[in-house]
Motif scaffolding. Structure first.
Motif, mmCIF file in Angstrom:
data_model
loop_
_atom_site.group_PDB
_atom_site.id
_atom_site.type_symbol
_atom_site.label_atom_id
_atom_site.label_comp_id
_atom_site.label_asym_id
_atom_site.label_seq_id
_atom_site.Cartn_x
_atom_site.Cartn_y
_atom_site.Cartn_z
ATOM 1 N N ARG A 91 2.650 7.650 -6.101
ATOM 2 C CA ARG A 91 1.882 7.852 -7.368
ATOM 3 C C ARG A 91 0.622 7.415 -7.328
ATOM 4 O O ARG A 91 -0.351 7.798 -8.106
ATOM 5 C CB ARG A 91 2.749 7.424 -8.530
ATOM 6 N N ASP A 92 0.248 6.465 -6.284
ATOM 7 C CA ASP A 92 -0.936 5.955 -6.280
ATOM 8 C C ASP A 92 -2.235 6.951 -5.645
ATOM 9 O O ASP A 92 -3.360 6.643 -5.491
ATOM 10 C CB ASP A 92 -1.039 4.754 -5.588
ATOM 11 N N GLY A 93 -1.713 8.321 -5.285
ATOM 12 C CA GLY A 93 -2.509 9.331 -4.822
ATOM 13 C C GLY A 93 -2.609 9.169 -3.361
ATOM 14 O O GLY A 93 -3.450 9.770 -2.773
ATOM 15 N N THR A 94 -1.784 8.445 -2.758
ATOM 16 C CA THR A 94 -1.986 8.383 -1.075
ATOM 17 C C THR A 94 -0.770 8.862 -0.345
ATOM 18 O O THR A 94 0.560 8.511 -0.974
ATOM 19 C CB THR A 94 -2.346 6.833 -0.679
ATOM 20 N N VAL A 95 -0.873 9.159 0.845
ATOM 21 C CA VAL A 95 0.164 9.538 1.747
ATOM 22 C C VAL A 95 0.000 8.617 2.899
ATOM 23 O O VAL A 95 -1.374 8.570 3.480
ATOM 24 C CB VAL A 95 0.215 11.037 2.139
ATOM 25 N N LYS A 96 0.809 7.798 3.456
ATOM 26 C CA LYS A 96 0.683 6.905 4.535
ATOM 27 C C LYS A 96 1.583 7.179 5.740
ATOM 28 O O LYS A 96 2.708 7.727 5.594
ATOM 29 C CB LYS A 96 0.766 5.401 4.125
ATOM 30 N N GLN A 97 1.207 7.021 6.870
ATOM 31 C CA GLN A 97 1.827 7.045 8.285
ATOM 32 C C GLN A 97 2.163 5.656 8.530
ATOM 33 O O GLN A 97 1.324 4.746 8.473
ATOM 34 C CB GLN A 97 1.091 8.034 9.377
ATOM 35 N N TRP A 98 3.336 5.310 9.012
ATOM 36 C CA TRP A 98 3.959 4.132 9.337
ATOM 37 C C TRP A 98 4.600 4.174 10.789
ATOM 38 O O TRP A 98 5.010 5.349 11.397
ATOM 39 C CB TRP A 98 5.052 3.769 8.216
ATOM 40 N N ALA A 99 4.474 3.213 11.544
ATOM 41 C CA ALA A 99 4.969 3.123 12.828
ATOM 42 C C ALA A 99 6.309 2.443 12.565
ATOM 43 O O ALA A 99 6.250 1.460 12.132
ATOM 44 C CB ALA A 99 4.254 1.964 13.451
ATOM 45 N N PRO A 100 7.402 3.275 12.809
ATOM 46 C CA PRO A 100 8.669 3.004 12.299
ATOM 47 C C PRO A 100 9.213 1.458 12.856
ATOM 48 O O PRO A 100 9.871 0.982 12.100
ATOM 49 C CB PRO A 100 9.675 3.861 12.814
ATOM 50 N N GLU A 101 8.977 1.270 14.009
ATOM 51 C CA GLU A 101 9.453 -0.050 14.504
ATOM 52 C C GLU A 101 8.554 -1.467 14.001
ATOM 53 O O GLU A 101 9.405 -2.270 13.707
ATOM 54 C CB GLU A 101 9.134 -0.010 16.189
ATOM 55 N N SER A 102 7.495 -1.402 13.822
ATOM 56 C CA SER A 102 6.985 -2.411 13.182
ATOM 57 C C SER A 102 6.377 -2.345 11.585
ATOM 58 O O SER A 102 6.142 -3.202 11.104
ATOM 59 C CB SER A 102 5.271 -2.773 13.824
ATOM 60 N N LEU A 103 6.603 -1.029 11.039
ATOM 61 C CA LEU A 103 6.155 -0.692 9.641
ATOM 62 C C LEU A 103 4.595 -0.992 9.448
ATOM 63 O O LEU A 103 4.244 -1.401 8.343
ATOM 64 C CB LEU A 103 7.047 -1.673 8.531
ATOM 65 N N ALA A 104 3.944 -0.997 10.390
ATOM 66 C CA ALA A 104 2.487 -1.004 10.245
ATOM 67 C C ALA A 104 1.989 0.380 9.898
ATOM 68 O O ALA A 104 2.359 1.374 10.310
ATOM 69 C CB ALA A 104 1.861 -1.505 11.659
ATOM 70 N N CYS A 105 1.169 0.159 8.940
ATOM 71 C CA CYS A 105 0.436 1.490 8.404
ATOM 72 C C CYS A 105 -0.537 1.886 9.380
ATOM 73 O O CYS A 105 -1.386 1.252 10.106
ATOM 74 C CB CYS A 105 -0.328 1.416 7.146
ATOM 75 N N VAL A 106 -0.519 3.096 10.135
ATOM 76 C CA VAL A 106 -1.392 3.575 11.021
ATOM 77 C C VAL A 106 -2.479 4.739 10.689
ATOM 78 O O VAL A 106 -3.207 4.944 11.259
ATOM 79 C CB VAL A 106 -0.394 4.352 12.337
ATOM 80 N N ALA A 107 -1.879 5.214 9.315
ATOM 81 C CA ALA A 107 -3.028 6.366 8.692
ATOM 82 C C ALA A 107 -2.775 6.497 7.228
ATOM 83 O O ALA A 107 -1.635 6.109 6.741
ATOM 84 C CB ALA A 107 -2.823 7.762 9.469
ATOM 85 N N THR A 108 -3.779 6.655 6.555
ATOM 86 C CA THR A 108 -3.633 6.595 5.165
ATOM 87 C C THR A 108 -4.536 8.146 4.665
ATOM 88 O O THR A 108 -5.782 8.051 5.064
ATOM 89 C CB THR A 108 -4.195 5.542 4.315
ATOM 90 N N VAL A 109 -4.139 8.881 3.786
ATOM 91 C CA VAL A 109 -4.602 10.177 3.402
ATOM 92 C C VAL A 109 -4.810 10.077 2.025
ATOM 93 O O VAL A 109 -3.541 9.972 1.416
ATOM 94 C CB VAL A 109 -3.946 11.542 3.884
ATOM 95 N N THR A 110 -5.954 10.091 1.363
ATOM 96 C CA THR A 110 -6.014 10.037 -0.153
ATOM 97 C C THR A 110 -6.048 11.550 -0.748
ATOM 98 O O THR A 110 -6.916 12.104 -0.360
ATOM 99 C CB THR A 110 -7.152 9.297 -0.577
#
Length: 143
Positions: A91-110
């Protein structure tokens, strides 16, 4: 844990086979299973109204890792691709891509309607479009 539980159902018998606590302090809003083909691993991911995302060991249903501030708003969708990619919408207006193994955010689309205006993302899917190219489909509140 906000009264939310994860249930596992046997579709052949239509009976619940297991139940566990949510592992979140807010109500659960989304979940998906993500396989990581390169490692032969499969994880359950859950998300909550407080913006958190958590990874679980699928075979034991034990919580492994959590990003408490994955989003600034409630998570509305979690999507995994066959290639082992994980995406979340909020609901914050973003879509994020995560690395499943580390849960590091690798990309954000607003998701914006106009300059400076974010639209809450209500649902999400990701599909292959061409070789090494994907399209992101989302539903948003009108802005």
């Amino acid at each position: 844990a906000a009264g939310a539980h994860i249930s596992i159902w046997d579709l052949a018998t239509t009976r619940r086979t297991a139940k566990g606590v949510s592992g979140h302090s807010a109500p659960l809003t989304a979940m998906c299973v993500c396989a990581v083909p390169a490692r032969g691993a499969r994880y359950l991911f859950t998300a909550a109204a407080d913006g958190s995302v958590r990874r679980w060991a699928l075979d034991t249903m034990r919580p492994q890792q959590m990003v408490a501030d994955a989003h600034a708003g409630a998570v509305t969708a979690l999507v995994a691709t066959a290639a082992g990619e994980l995406f979340s919408a909020s609901r914050d207006g973003t879509v994020k891509q995560w690395a499943p193994e580390s849960l590091a955010c690798v990309a954000t689309v607003t998701m914006t309607a106009d300059v400076g205006t974010r639209n809450a993302v209500l649902d999400l899917c990701v599909a292959p479009h061409a070789a090494h190219h994907r399209h992101l489909y989302s539903t948003t509140e009108a802005g």
